[in-house]
Structure formats: C-alpha cells, structure tokens
Motif scaffolding. Structure first.
Motif, short mmCIF file in Angstrom:
data_model
loop_
_atom_site.label_atom_id
_atom_site.label_comp_id
_atom_site.label_asym_id
_atom_site.label_seq_id
_atom_site.Cartn_x
_atom_site.Cartn_y
_atom_site.Cartn_z
N SER A 165 0.74 -1.24 -0.20
CA SER A 165 -0.05 0.04 0.10
C SER A 165 0.89 1.34 -0.10
O SER A 165 0.61 2.28 -0.70
CB SER A 165 -0.77 0.01 1.37
N PHE A 166 2.06 1.17 0.99
CA PHE A 166 2.76 2.70 0.90
C PHE A 166 3.73 2.60 -0.50
O PHE A 166 3.91 3.72 -1.02
CB PHE A 166 3.89 2.26 1.98
N GLU A 167 4.11 1.43 -1.10
CA GLU A 167 4.72 1.55 -2.22
C GLU A 167 3.79 2.06 -3.43
O GLU A 167 4.35 2.89 -4.38
CB GLU A 167 5.29 0.36 -2.64
N LYS A 168 2.64 1.61 -3.61
CA LYS A 168 1.73 2.06 -4.40
C LYS A 168 1.41 3.71 -4.27
O LYS A 168 1.47 4.32 -5.18
CB LYS A 168 0.27 1.38 -4.39
N ASP A 169 1.26 4.06 -3.00
CA ASP A 169 0.88 5.63 -2.89
C ASP A 169 2.12 6.30 -2.99
O ASP A 169 2.30 7.25 -3.48
CB ASP A 169 0.38 5.68 -1.25
N PHE A 170 3.51 5.72 -2.95
CA PHE A 170 4.55 6.33 -3.17
C PHE A 170 4.66 6.51 -4.48
O PHE A 170 4.95 8.01 -4.91
CB PHE A 170 5.82 5.68 -2.38
N GLY A 171 4.42 5.70 -5.41
CA GLY A 171 4.56 5.90 -6.79
C GLY A 171 3.65 6.88 -7.26
O GLY A 171 3.96 7.98 -8.08
N LEU A 172 2.22 7.01 -6.94
CA LEU A 172 1.16 8.17 -7.20
C LEU A 172 1.80 9.24 -6.56
O LEU A 172 1.67 10.48 -7.43
CB LEU A 172 -0.03 7.86 -6.37
N ALA A 173 2.47 9.51 -5.72
CA ALA A 173 2.85 10.78 -5.00
C ALA A 173 4.17 11.17 -5.81
O ALA A 173 4.39 12.57 -6.02
CB ALA A 173 3.50 10.69 -3.62
N MET A 174 4.96 10.52 -6.46
CA MET A 174 6.03 10.67 -7.23
C MET A 174 5.55 11.05 -8.54
O MET A 174 6.32 12.38 -9.18
CB MET A 174 6.86 9.53 -7.54
N VAL A 175 4.51 10.42 -9.09
CA VAL A 175 3.87 10.90 -10.36
C VAL A 175 3.60 12.63 -10.02
O VAL A 175 3.80 13.63 -10.85
CB VAL A 175 2.82 10.26 -10.89
N LYS A 176 2.92 12.90 -8.96
CA LYS A 176 2.33 14.08 -8.84
C LYS A 176 3.58 15.29 -8.48
O LYS A 176 3.57 16.34 -9.13
CB LYS A 176 1.44 14.13 -7.54
N LEU A 177 4.56 14.85 -7.98
CA LEU A 177 5.92 15.62 -7.69
C LEU A 177 6.41 15.85 -9.06
O LEU A 177 6.87 17.00 -9.39
CB LEU A 177 6.83 14.68 -6.79
N GLY A 178 6.40 14.82 -9.80
CA GLY A 178 6.94 15.14 -11.21
C GLY A 178 6.48 16.24 -12.15
O GLY A 178 6.97 16.54 -13.24
N ARG A 179 4.87 16.47 -11.65
CA ARG A 179 4.25 17.28 -12.60
C ARG A 179 4.49 18.83 -12.06
O ARG A 179 3.88 19.85 -12.53
CB ARG A 179 2.87 17.02 -12.39
N LEU A 180 5.13 18.92 -11.02
CA LEU A 180 5.23 20.45 -10.40
C LEU A 180 6.21 21.26 -11.06
O LEU A 180 7.15 21.25 -11.44
CB LEU A 180 6.19 20.16 -9.07
#
Length: 337
Positions: free
Chosen positions: A299-314
């Motif tokens: 669960s953490f790993e999945k959420d981390f991937g989603l957060a990284m995609v969001k970070l990458g759009r900054l």
C-alpha cells in the motif's frame, strides 16, 4: 473588394491556426512514452546507467531519488538543480547540502545525445533515474510521464523555502501546501527516507541542544538516543554518515513508518510527522496489522508511486517553454547521500 475579403479571411484563418498551434505548444502536456518515437530507447539507456552506478555505489538509489525531489521543489522539475555555471547556483543552497548523482545524470545525457541529439531533457533524465532508483531498491515500478523541458535559471535564493530538517510540523505542512501537496503527500514523500543515509551535519540540534538547554529531542526513543549520540557525538565529525533506517537502509519498504511511530526516526523532520493529528493518522494508516489480508508495505509503495508522479508534474516546463540542454551543466563535486 470581394477578392480582398476572401484573401483577408484566409490570412486571418492562417494566423488563428498558427496562434492555436503556438498555444498548444506552450501548454504541452506530460505523457507516458513521450520519447517512444523520437528516442525509443531513452528510458532503457537511463535505466542501464542507474543500474551500473548502483552496482558501484550502493547509496546511489537514494542519491538519485533525493536529487529528483530537490530539483522539483525549487522552480519545478526543470533540471535547474544540475546547473553549476553561475556564481550563486541553486544547488549550493544549504538545503541541498550533500546532494549526489550528478555524474550519473551527465553520463546518461551523454549517451542520449549520441543517439538522439537535442531530444531528451535533463529534467526527464532526473525523473526517470529516480523511478529506476526506487525499483532497484525493491520499490514498486511506476510509470514516469515525460516531456519536460529544462529551465535556464539557477539562483541560490530560490532554494530558501526548501523543507529543513529542523522545521516544525506546521512549517513543513505549509511548505508542502505552497507547492500543492497535502499532508498525506508530505508523509509519503518523506517516506523516501526508507533508503539512504544522512550526515551528522544535520543532527546537532536534535541530539545535543533541542531547546537550547543541552538536551535531546524528547521524541527519540530512550533506547535509541545513546546509539545516535555515539555515532554523532557533540563536536564530532559532521561528515560521518548514518542510516536513515537502521533496519533496512538499502530496501525500499514501509519500515520508516514504524520507525517514526516508535521513536526511531533518525532526522527531526521525520519525527515531526508524529506531532500532528493528520500526519500521524497517515503514518498509522500504513501500520494497520489487525486486518490479516492488508499488505501495508505494498500500500505504501503504491501510494509512493502516485505521489512521485504528482511531484514530477510540479511547475514543469513543456512545449515551447524552456530548452533541451546538450549537457547537464554541472561541475564535479563530492557526492553524498
């Protein structure tokens, strides 16, 4: 007059088309597989460089992951953290102390320039390298959107609002909120500290003078404090490296969340995540063990991937904004993480 009107309409139509194309280019969007046609093996080249570098230097995955975060948090994900040909470069800010992985980004860029000149941006290389670093450390794969262009500006003053290791939870929340991140994003992205090391350089206040009375941060587990102080003694060598996660420094997992709850967080900013009701609840959400079929690590790993995609759009630059640099523009220095 009719002839004039007909040609005028055609001319105006042409201008509108050109204007539309320019606006479309200026507002270009990131997408997965951006280089599939113009440089189809771009991602595999970056992946190979990251893998080879990690075999030589076990700390490399953490270095490259941290580099991406620091690039994005200042002026957006535009590769400006790499620039070092100006007097007051962004990368020389206090908050960027100890950054590494620059040579690896340059190596990937050099190979890409040979195969696909002026196509792949340095900013995208940094983003791809961070994903590959996570996977190499045992984390879950996530798709990286590409199409970023490189920024032209690097200024040390722009890094003043980087999260600081000694920030209170209120300050940390505000700094992340300013960038469009939620409390959950703050916790998850801090979870990157599940791999890598830090330096004693960041520990003096927490271990030896937390309130100005030669005391330690009371959130540190009493069993853990002697260990930390022995590794980072008062007036000791500030360059000594210590694991951010004693139990699984090289493995990307959710152990950092357990450490935060139990007082085994190494740096103060991680410990502060348990000072606030909202961020504490997020940390605890990854520690639920009463549900037998709940894989909290996944669960953490999945959420981390989603957060990284969001970070990458900054604050990315796409379309006609920015440029595609031929080199990453850095000078060799000491890499630490």
């Amino acid at each position: 007059m009719a002839f004039f009107n007909k040609n005028s309409k055609s001319f105006i139509k042409l201008i509108l088309i050109i204007y539309f194309l320019q606006i479309t280019a200026l507002n270009g969007q990131l997408r997965v597989g951006f280089y599939s046609e113009r440089c189809h093996n771009a991602e595999s080249i970056v992946s190979t460089v990251v893998k080879e570098a990690s075999q030589r230097e076990p700390r490399m995955p953490a270095m490259l992951l941290r580099l991406h975060f620091h690039d994005c948090f200042v002026q957006g994900c535009d590769g400006s953290i790499l620039i070092d040909n100006v007097k007051e470069a962004e990368r020389n800010a206090f908050g960027h102390e100890g950054l590494g992985g620059f040579a690896e980004i340059q190596k990937a860029k050099t190979q890409l320039e040979t195969q696909c000149p002026a196509v792949v941006s340095c900013a995208d290389i940094v983003a791809l390298a961070a994903r590959d670093a996570v996977v190499l450390a045992g984390g879950a794969f996530y798709e990286v959107e590409t199409g970023r262009r490189d920024g032209r500006v690097s200024d040390l003053s722009f890094a003043e609002k980087m999260p600081d290791v000694d920030d209170s939870i209120e300050v940390l929340k505000q700094k992340f909120k300013t960038k469009g991140f939620t409390e959950k994003d703050l916790v998850i992205l801090s979870g990157a500290h599940t791999i890598g090391t830090t330096a004693c350089f960041f520990m003096p206040k927490r271990l030896h003078n937390f309130t100005g009375k030669s005391d330690a941060d009371p959130s540190i587990n009493p069993k853990f404090l002697p260990e930390l102080r022995s590794k980072c003694p008062k007036n000791g060598d500030v360059n000594v490296r210590i694991s951010l996660d004693n139990l699984s420094e090289k493995k990307f997992d959710d152990q950092i969340m357990h450490n935060i709850k139990n007082g085994f967080a190494v740096i103060a900013s991680d410990a502060r995540l348990y000072d606030d009701n909202i961020t504490r609840a997020v940390v605890n959400s990854y520690l639920q063990t009463e549900i037998s079929d709940l894989n909290t690590s996944s669960s953490f790993e999945k959420d981390f991937g989603l957060a990284m995609v969001k970070l990458g759009r900054l604050e990315v630059k796409t379309g006609l904004l920015g440029e595609i640099r031929k080199i990453s523009e850095f000078s060799h220095g000491t890499s630490q993480n």
